[in-house]
Design an enzyme around this catalytic site. Structure first.
Site, short mmCIF file in Angstrom:
data_model
loop_
_atom_site.label_atom_id
_atom_site.label_comp_id
_atom_site.label_asym_id
_atom_site.label_seq_id
_atom_site.Cartn_x
_atom_site.Cartn_y
_atom_site.Cartn_z
N ASP A 224 0.88 -1.17 0.00
CA ASP A 224 0.00 0.00 0.00
C ASP A 224 0.93 1.23 0.00
O ASP A 224 2.12 1.11 0.31
CB ASP A 224 -0.87 -0.05 1.27
N ASP B 184 -2.04 -0.80 5.84
CA ASP B 184 -2.31 -0.34 7.21
C ASP B 184 -3.80 -0.42 7.54
O ASP B 184 -4.20 0.01 8.62
CB ASP B 184 -1.79 1.10 7.40
#
Length: 206
Positions: free
Chosen positions: A13, A177
């Site tokens: 990410d 996350d």
């Protein structure tokens, strides 16, 4: 530390994993330029309304600027609107640039991000890294939500990555996350690792 047994691919990410982010900074900046109800649109892991539309690529950057001006009821310059998005980003620890280059010697390294043309416009320039290299210098392939037409955790985002990168999820570690994004990836067989943006990512690969 992650279990890297049998791992050939790494899927990162961007916000909260590569670049540190602070939503409060963005909220503050958007308020400064006159978007009073900005909290209705900016979430910790996902945006709403025209902000989500920009990330999903259903409206262009120019349409977003126009809609935001209507929303705020004032004529805000494009560069000020950009400064709101860019206020999300609080910097990239320098070791991560070296880490990504090292990891590419051993793994295929990909990026999958819910993002928009404003942030990627910055990442695509020499301002991205201390070495003056754009983000594309650090990844084998990148998948942006606004280009794919889907945002995580939608299953389509993972289907596109699997198909276009031609990867086997079971040989791929996905670092994000947001737990909901990891949960969605696990349904495809991805190995996952929940990142805390304050942690030293080097320890994950030791």
């Amino acid at each position: 530390m992650a279990d890297l047994t049998g791992i050939k691919n790494l899927l990162f990410d961007f916000g909260g994993v590569i670049v540190s982010i602070n939503k409060d900074n963005a909220v503050k900046r958007f308020k400064e330029i006159g978007v009073d109800n900005i909290e209705d649109f900016l979430g910790e892991f996902r945006q709403e309304g025209i902000f989500l539309q920009l990330e999903e690529g259903t409206i262009s950057k120019e349409e977003f600027y126009d809609e935001l001006r209507k929303l705020a009821g004032k004529n805000i310059p494009d560069k000020d609107i950009d400064s709101g998005w860019l206020a999300f980003l609080t910097g990239i620890p320098e070791y991560k640039f070296d880490l990504l280059k090292e990891l590419r010697k051993k793994y295929n390294v990909y990026l999958l991000s819910n993002t928009n043309p404003v942030i990627m416009g910055w990442a695509d320039t020499k301002d991205f890294s201390p070495s003056g290299e754009p983000i594309s210098a650090f990844f084998d392939q990148m998948f942006w939500s606004f280009k794919m037409g889907h945002t995580k955790p939608a299953k389509e985002t993972f289907e596109i990555v699997i198909e276009e990168a031609k990867i086997n999820p079971e040989e791929t570690l996905f670092l994000d996350d947001g737990q909901s994004n990891l949960d969605a990836a696990e349904k495809f067989g991805f190995k996952t690792y929940l990142v805390d943006q304050e942690e030293d990512l080097r320890k994950v690969f030791e």
